[in-house]
Every structure is written in C-alpha cells, then in structure tokens.
Design a protein around this motif. Structure first.
Motif, PDB file in Angstrom:
ATOM      1  N   PRO A  82      40.290   8.216  -8.776  1.00  0.00           N
ATOM      2  CA  PRO A  82      40.258   7.229  -8.033  1.00  0.00           C
ATOM      3  C   PRO A  82      38.915   7.030  -7.328  1.00  0.00           C
ATOM      4  CG  PRO A  82      42.178   8.478  -7.606  1.00  0.00           C
ATOM      5  CD  PRO A  82      41.359   9.008  -8.278  1.00  0.00           C
ATOM      6  N   LEU A  83      38.142   8.155  -6.977  1.00  0.00           N
ATOM      7  CA  LEU A  83      36.796   8.076  -6.263  1.00  0.00           C
ATOM      8  C   LEU A  83      35.665   7.700  -7.345  1.00  0.00           C
ATOM      9  CD1 LEU A  83      35.435   8.587  -3.546  1.00  0.00           C
ATOM     10  CD2 LEU A  83      35.134  11.206  -4.303  1.00  0.00           C
ATOM     11  N   ALA A  84      35.852   8.315  -8.400  1.00  0.00           N
ATOM     12  CA  ALA A  84      35.081   7.688  -9.420  1.00  0.00           C
ATOM     13  C   ALA A  84      34.853   6.254  -9.843  1.00  0.00           C
ATOM     14  CB  ALA A  84      35.030   8.521 -10.822  1.00  0.00           C
ATOM     15  N   LEU A  85      36.255   5.911  -9.798  1.00  0.00           N
ATOM     16  CA  LEU A  85      36.483   4.267 -10.039  1.00  0.00           C
ATOM     17  C   LEU A  85      35.887   3.498  -8.842  1.00  0.00           C
ATOM     18  CD1 LEU A  85      38.172   2.928 -12.196  1.00  0.00           C
ATOM     19  CD2 LEU A  85      39.979   2.697 -10.623  1.00  0.00           C
ATOM     20  N   PHE A  86      36.055   3.961  -7.719  1.00  0.00           N
ATOM     21  CA  PHE A  86      35.501   3.375  -6.437  1.00  0.00           C
ATOM     22  C   PHE A  86      33.893   3.373  -6.594  1.00  0.00           C
ATOM     23  CE2 PHE A  86      33.208   4.037  -2.320  1.00  0.00           C
ATOM     24  CZ  PHE A  86      33.856   2.849  -1.771  1.00  0.00           C
ATOM     25  N   LEU A  87      33.271   4.418  -7.071  1.00  0.00           N
ATOM     26  CA  LEU A  87      32.025   4.627  -7.216  1.00  0.00           C
ATOM     27  C   LEU A  87      31.361   3.605  -8.213  1.00  0.00           C
ATOM     28  CD1 LEU A  87      31.290   8.228  -6.993  1.00  0.00           C
ATOM     29  CD2 LEU A  87      30.429   6.743  -5.642  1.00  0.00           C
ATOM     30  N   ALA A  88      32.391   3.533  -9.459  1.00  0.00           N
ATOM     31  CA  ALA A  88      31.661   2.355 -10.354  1.00  0.00           C
ATOM     32  C   ALA A  88      31.878   1.330  -9.872  1.00  0.00           C
ATOM     33  CB  ALA A  88      32.573   2.773 -11.580  1.00  0.00           C
ATOM     34  N   ARG A  89      32.843   0.853  -9.044  1.00  0.00           N
ATOM     35  CA  ARG A  89      32.808  -0.618  -8.632  1.00  0.00           C
ATOM     36  C   ARG A  89      32.250  -0.972  -7.373  1.00  0.00           C
ATOM     37  NH1 ARG A  89      39.178  -1.664 -10.686  1.00  0.00           N
ATOM     38  NH2 ARG A  89      38.780  -1.382 -12.718  1.00  0.00           N
ATOM     39  N   SER A  90      31.320  -0.061  -6.880  1.00  0.00           N
ATOM     40  CA  SER A  90      31.019  -0.093  -5.544  1.00  0.00           C
ATOM     41  C   SER A  90      29.829  -1.094  -5.400  1.00  0.00           C
ATOM     42  CB  SER A  90      30.791   1.221  -4.789  1.00  0.00           C
ATOM     43  OG  SER A  90      29.570   1.936  -5.560  1.00  0.00           O
ATOM     44  N   GLY A  91      29.135  -1.637  -6.379  1.00  0.00           N
ATOM     45  CA  GLY A  91      28.062  -2.669  -6.114  1.00  0.00           C
ATOM     46  C   GLY A  91      26.768  -2.155  -5.649  1.00  0.00           C
ATOM     47  N   HIS A  92      26.337  -2.978  -4.725  1.00  0.00           N
ATOM     48  CA  HIS A  92      24.848  -2.828  -4.416  1.00  0.00           C
ATOM     49  C   HIS A  92      24.700  -1.590  -3.690  1.00  0.00           C
ATOM     50  CE1 HIS A  92      26.648  -4.770  -0.972  1.00  0.00           C
ATOM     51  NE2 HIS A  92      25.409  -4.474  -0.031  1.00  0.00           N
ATOM     52  N   ARG A  93      25.809  -0.976  -2.762  1.00  0.00           N
ATOM     53  CA  ARG A  93      25.599   0.452  -1.939  1.00  0.00           C
ATOM     54  C   ARG A  93      25.956   1.777  -2.848  1.00  0.00           C
ATOM     55  NH1 ARG A  93      28.480  -0.749   3.073  1.00  0.00           N
ATOM     56  NH2 ARG A  93      27.232  -2.170   4.483  1.00  0.00           N
ATOM     57  N   ARG A  94      26.006   1.449  -4.195  1.00  0.00           N
ATOM     58  CA  ARG A  94      26.454   2.301  -4.985  1.00  0.00           C
ATOM     59  C   ARG A  94      25.647   3.970  -4.689  1.00  0.00           C
ATOM     60  NH1 ARG A  94      26.995   1.326 -11.557  1.00  0.00           N
ATOM     61  NH2 ARG A  94      28.389   0.034 -10.478  1.00  0.00           N
ATOM     62  N   ASN A  95      24.191   3.642  -4.643  1.00  0.00           N
ATOM     63  CA  ASN A  95      23.539   4.995  -4.563  1.00  0.00           C
ATOM     64  C   ASN A  95      23.823   5.733  -3.213  1.00  0.00           C
ATOM     65  OD1 ASN A  95      22.187   4.643  -6.828  1.00  0.00           O
ATOM     66  ND2 ASN A  95      20.237   3.423  -5.858  1.00  0.00           N
ATOM     67  N   LEU A  96      24.037   5.023  -2.058  1.00  0.00           N
ATOM     68  CA  LEU A  96      24.509   5.610  -0.963  1.00  0.00           C
ATOM     69  C   LEU A  96      25.902   6.429  -1.011  1.00  0.00           C
ATOM     70  CD1 LEU A  96      24.341   6.021   2.287  1.00  0.00           C
ATOM     71  CD2 LEU A  96      25.687   3.934   2.348  1.00  0.00           C
ATOM     72  N   TYR A  97      26.905   5.711  -1.609  1.00  0.00           N
ATOM     73  CA  TYR A  97      27.954   6.326  -1.832  1.00  0.00           C
ATOM     74  C   TYR A  97      27.971   7.705  -2.968  1.00  0.00           C
ATOM     75  CZ  TYR A  97      30.242   2.571   0.131  1.00  0.00           C
ATOM     76  OH  TYR A  97      30.451   1.180   1.017  1.00  0.00           O
ATOM     77  N   LEU A  98      26.938   7.481  -3.694  1.00  0.00           N
ATOM     78  CA  LEU A  98      27.003   8.492  -4.757  1.00  0.00           C
ATOM     79  C   LEU A  98      26.340   9.671  -3.954  1.00  0.00           C
ATOM     80  CD1 LEU A  98      27.305   8.821  -7.879  1.00  0.00           C
ATOM     81  CD2 LEU A  98      25.320   8.090  -8.039  1.00  0.00           C
ATOM     82  N   ALA A  99      25.205   9.442  -3.081  1.00  0.00           N
ATOM     83  CA  ALA A  99      24.726  10.489  -2.428  1.00  0.00           C
ATOM     84  C   ALA A  99      25.606  11.085  -1.405  1.00  0.00           C
ATOM     85  CB  ALA A  99      23.523  10.003  -1.469  1.00  0.00           C
ATOM     86  N   LEU A 100      26.695  10.387  -0.926  1.00  0.00           N
ATOM     87  CA  LEU A 100      27.750  10.854  -0.062  1.00  0.00           C
ATOM     88  C   LEU A 100      28.509  12.154  -0.741  1.00  0.00           C
ATOM     89  CD1 LEU A 100      28.595   7.886   1.952  1.00  0.00           C
ATOM     90  CD2 LEU A 100      27.617  10.120   2.877  1.00  0.00           C
ATOM     91  N   VAL A 101      28.643  11.853  -2.296  1.00  0.00           N
ATOM     92  CA  VAL A 101      29.478  12.808  -3.122  1.00  0.00           C
ATOM     93  C   VAL A 101      28.733  13.973  -3.139  1.00  0.00           C
ATOM     94  CG1 VAL A 101      30.514  13.086  -5.057  1.00  0.00           C
ATOM     95  CG2 VAL A 101      30.808  11.020  -3.902  1.00  0.00           C
ATOM     96  N   ILE A 102      27.099  13.666  -3.417  1.00  0.00           N
ATOM     97  CA  ILE A 102      26.524  14.691  -4.062  1.00  0.00           C
ATOM     98  C   ILE A 102      25.882  15.562  -2.656  1.00  0.00           C
ATOM     99  CG2 ILE A 102      24.150  15.168  -4.986  1.00  0.00           C
ATOM    100  CD1 ILE A 102      24.527  12.643  -6.630  1.00  0.00           C
ATOM    101  N   VAL A 103      25.779  15.274  -1.542  1.00  0.00           N
ATOM    102  CA  VAL A 103      25.009  15.998  -0.769  1.00  0.00           C
ATOM    103  C   VAL A 103      25.970  16.988  -0.437  1.00  0.00           C
ATOM    104  CG1 VAL A 103      24.180  16.058   1.702  1.00  0.00           C
ATOM    105  CG2 VAL A 103      23.367  14.154   0.213  1.00  0.00           C
ATOM    106  N   PRO A 104      27.165  16.912   0.057  1.00  0.00           N
ATOM    107  CA  PRO A 104      28.090  18.044   0.505  1.00  0.00           C
ATOM    108  C   PRO A 104      28.046  19.072  -0.662  1.00  0.00           C
ATOM    109  CG  PRO A 104      29.368  15.994   0.334  1.00  0.00           C
ATOM    110  CD  PRO A 104      27.964  15.900   0.379  1.00  0.00           C
ATOM    111  N   PHE A 105      28.146  18.677  -1.768  1.00  0.00           N
ATOM    112  CA  PHE A 105      28.070  19.497  -3.146  1.00  0.00           C
ATOM    113  C   PHE A 105      27.004  20.355  -3.039  1.00  0.00           C
ATOM    114  CE2 PHE A 105      27.817  19.891  -7.870  1.00  0.00           C
ATOM    115  CZ  PHE A 105      28.984  20.593  -7.908  1.00  0.00           C
TER     116      PHE A 105
END
Lengths: 276, 252
Positions: A82-105
């Motif tokens: 579901p989180l990947a689905l949210f990312l794929a559909r998140s539109g123009h803020r996608r890079n921010l949401y992606l960074a929020l997954v990658i940074v803690p990782f």
C-alpha cells in the motif's frame, strides 16, 4: 583502449580478489578442517563439520531463522505494497514522499535498532504509556522476545520492499486501469485483478531482498532478542568468538551463503529488467 | 480508495519515523528515566565529555574518510572500465559481494587477516577496518557511477579522440567531469555506510580502533544511558543531511 581499461579495472579486481574471494576460499578450506586445541584450525581434512549441521539444536536455529525471515517478509509485503501504491499515485510531491522512505533507511541501522530497545524495554516508553493509560497493571518485557525481533526486522528492511514495488508500479501502463474502469471494474477489483498481478516482479524482487537480509540478520536478533531468538547469523558469530570453533562456523556460514544464492536465482534472471 | 491510501500512508510514515523522533525528543529530557521532566542538554554534555565516545568518533571519521577516498577512486575507475567493455568475472564478483550477508563477510575477513598475520607482523587495527570498508563499498560505487555512465553519450569521447585527445585525456577532460555528480553521490553513500557499519567492523577492529557504532553498541548493551540517545540523535541528524545531499546530487 584495452590497456587503459586494464589499468582502470586492476585496483578493484585486486581488492575484490584479496579481500573477498580469497577470504571466502579460506572459509571453504577451514570448513573442511579440524578445530585446533587452542581454537585455531589444524588438519586433518574432514567432512565432520558438515556432518554436525543436522543436529537438532542447529536445525532449530536454522528453522527459526527461516521462519522469522518468512514472517517478516510477509509483513513487509502487506505493509509495503500500500505504501508503494501511495508513492506511485502521490503526484507532484512524489520526490518528498520517496525521500521520507529512503532517509530513515540509510540512517544508522544500529541507531534504528537502538530506538526500538528504548521503546520496548520494561521501563521504556510503550510500557510507561500503557501503564499510565491504565491498559496495563504493570509493565511487561516486550524486549528479548520473538515479537521484538520480527518488529525490528520489518522496521529495518521495509524500504527494501517498498522501492522495487514502487519501481514496477511507476512503469505500470495506466491505460490498462482506465480500460478496466471503462469496462465496469470497481477500483478494488482492478487493484486485485490488474495492479497486483502486474506488480509481481516488484513484489518478488522485494521479497527476495527482504528475505535474504532477514536470514543473514545479526544485529537485530542480537540486540532485540534473547537466548531463545538466536538466529543463524548469531550462531556464526558465536562460533568465531566465544565458542572458538572456526571450522564449524565456516561450514555454517557457507550453508547460509548457499541458501542466499539459491533464493537469488529467480531475481538474478530478472536483473536485466533493472529492478536491482 | 485514495483517502484510505493516504490515511494508511500517514500510519506507515509514523511507523518509519516516530521511533527516531521519540529518541530525539527524549535525548533532551533532563531526567534519566522515560518520564518527561523538562528540557535539558545535560545528555549532550555527557556525550561530549565522554573520552571514549570522542576517541571513537575520531576513529570513525578517519576510517570513513580513508575508505571513501579509496573506494570511490577504485570504484569509479572500475565502473568506467566495465562501461567500455563488460567483464563477467568482475560483475559477478561485485554482485556476490553485495548480496553476501555482512556476518559472513566479517568472519571471512577475520579469518583472512589472521592467516595473513602468520606471515607478517602486523595486527588488527584501523588499517584492517579501512580495507574491509573499501572492499564492501566498491560495489556501491560501481552501481551508482555505472548508472550515471549509462546516460552518458559515448560519441562525446570519440569526438574528443578524433580531435587528437589521448584515451586518458578523453576520460579525464570529457567523461569524468560529466560523471562528477554521480561520483560525489557515491562517495557520500560510502561514507555513510562506513560510518555506520557495526557487524563487519566489530570483527576486524583491533583494541585501539574502536568505532562509534562499537561504543554505542557496548553502551546500549550495558543498560539504559540517555547519552546514547543524544549521540544517536546527532548521528541521525548528521547522516540525514548527507543522505539528502546525496539524493540531490543523483537527481541533478
């Protein structure tokens, strides 16, 4: 060009040969030798270390490692899709949401594991809050349980699942979903009959990544688990430190590598699809 | 459905971030217990005054810088060589080094070092840690720089050589400048991984080369100490800035 190329490849080739291939070769040799009187290795050559592997104690640890890895992988699929689905559909803020997954990782794995020690311990925050709310009469030990280990594994490797699934979802042909909607499919229907089947390569790649990472886990069971949650990584480490049985530890680590390699076969074939 | 998805995303992001946020908040707690008793920097002072932590931070930094320099140079050259012509041997070995469990790499290196030390009179120390970090970082550099090279137009190099540049000049003056953002982002990745590694480092470090993760691990093991929260918060913040910088570089 060939001469310059040879010079360019030489440093890495030498480093990999000396610090990766030769050490693995030494482990292979040690696994066929005998434990020396003071913990070193000595002759004669023997298969004994492999013959010891089917011992019920070691089989239990191997079984537990496979079980924890399987449960963690399943939880990562359920939570990660579901989180990947949210990312794929998140539109123009996608890079921010992606960074929020990658940074803690990428921030310290040790610190992230320590954070759960802080939350789960008997005098930790979760227990304090539960007691304060009156849900618990008195705190109980959540740390050093299978629950804590699996939680730590899921927390540690969830992004390994999210990113490959996101990569497949992003390339998914949207017109297929529109076509399904035109033909009368409800959103959930098209999710289960189109989106999920088409994202199988991503789910498979993510599952293999999470599974092999969990299988080889050392720090998580070491810090969040106790004596009853020892996994194969801890057993290997133990043979090389306190037990000082290097030949058996070598055999164990080769077994671990073998399992990892077998699991990677299906993903390796898909490597050209660019998922890894 | 999209509303449910957004709600779920809030929950998932909380799961990913709240543990670190809570850790950071409680690093400013004046009490030693998990009960909020007021804002204080006392644990930061305790962390900074701890000689062992300071020494370990210096070690980690030195190891990180050395490993980053060596792995980035070797890995960038390797990526370029592989881009010119594939080598199944090197690619397979790199891939293998990437998927081998850390604990296996650690014990294999330990066994290797002990074997080498039979012939040479050296011991485990900072140099063995640096070499270990360089080894497991090369694959990261080759991956990141290789991805950058795939978007590079080989015709530019050919043009340079038609105009009289040697191979080396074409690489140095034409290709390398184009690769620099990828090289920098790979270097950041190596530094972060090196600075954070515990499993391999703890196996190949000597008595005089304790790193920050090793000291934090020992403190976390020994029992609850809020100074660990403080130092952890600093690490998360510092590495977080580096990661964001790396992401920027990769997008550029």
């Amino acid at each position: 060009m060939t001469r310059l190329r040879a010079w360019f490849l030489a440093p890495s080739a030498l480093l990999l040969a000396a610090l990766f291939l030769i050490p693995l070769g030494i482990i292979c040799a040690y696994s066929l030798m005998t434990r020396g009187p003071y913990g070193g290795v000595s002759g004669p050559w023997t298969w004994d270390n492999y013959a010891r592997l089917p011992d019920p104690l070691y089989l239990l640890i191997l079984w537990r490692s496979l079980l924890y890895a399987a449960i963690s992988t399943a939880l990562c699929v359920l939570m990660g899709f579901p989180l990947a689905l949210f990312l794929a559909r998140s539109g123009h803020r996608r890079n921010l949401y992606l960074a929020l997954v990658i940074v803690p990782f990428w921030t310290s794995f040790l610190v992230r594991t320590y954070a759960w020690m802080f939350l789960l311990r008997e005098t930790g925050l979760i227990n304090s809050v539960l007691v304060w709310l009156g849900i618990l009469e008195q705190p109980f030990e959540m740390l050093y349980t299978p629950f804590a280990v699996i939680l730590g594994l899921v927390y540690g490797y969830l992004p390994f699942m999210v990113l490959p699934i996101y990569a497949t979802l992003e390339r998914l042909d949207r017109s297929l979903i529109e076509a399904a909607a035109d033909l009368g499919a409800r959103p959930l229907e098209s999710l289960f009959r189109i989106v999920i089947p088409l994202s199988r390569p991503g789910i498979l790649a993510g599952s293999v990544l999470v599974f092999i990472s969990c299988l080889g886990a050392y720090l998580t069971p070491d810090l969040l688990g106790g004596g009853k949650t020892i996994m194969i990584g801890n057993l290997v480490q133990n043979q090389f430190t306190s037990a000082r049985d290097w030949p058996f530890g070598s055999a164990l680590s080769l077994l671990l590598m073998l399992v990892v390699m077998l699991l990677l076969m299906p993903v390796l074939r898909r490597r050209q699809e660019g998922l890894l | 459905m999209s509303r449910w998805l957004s709600l779920y995303a809030v929950a998932a992001y909380s799961f990913l971030h709240l543990p670190l946020v809570v850790l950071a908040v409680f690093s400013f707690n004046s009490s030693r217990y998990t009960r909020w008793e007021g804002f204080s920097l006392v644990w930061y002072r305790a962390a900074f005054e701890d000689a062992q932590l300071g020494e370990a931070a210096v070690n980690s930094f030195l190891i990180g810088v050395a490993a980053t320099a060596l792995a980035t140079i070797a890995g960038t050259l390797c990526a370029y060589g592989l881009w010119k012509r594939q080598s199944a041997w090197i690619t397979t070995t790199l891939y293998l080094s990437l998927v081998t469990p850390e604990i296996v790499i650690g014990i294999a290196l330990l066994a290797f070092y002990q074997w080498v030390f039979r012939f040479l009179s050296i011991q485990l120390g900072i140099h063995t840690v640096i070499l270990a970090h360089v080894m497991f970082s090369i694959a990261y550099v080759v991956t990141v720089v290789g991805a950058r090279l795939r978007t590079f137009d080989a015709g530019l190099e050919e043009a340079a050589m038609d105009l009289g540049a040697t191979e080396w000049q074409a690489f140095r003056r034409v290709t390398l400048p184009q690769l620099l953002p990828g090289v920098a982002s790979a270097a950041l990745l190596v530094f972060i991984t090196s600075f954070d590694d515990y499993v391999i480092t703890s196996l190949v470090a000597g008595v005089d080369s304790e790193t920050l993760p090793m000291v934090i691990y020992a403190m976390a093991r020994r029992g609850f100490n809020p100074a660990v929260n403080a130092i952890s918060t600093l690490i998360v913040f510092g590495l977080g800035v580096l990661i964001l910088a790396g992401e920027r570089l990769r997008e550029s």
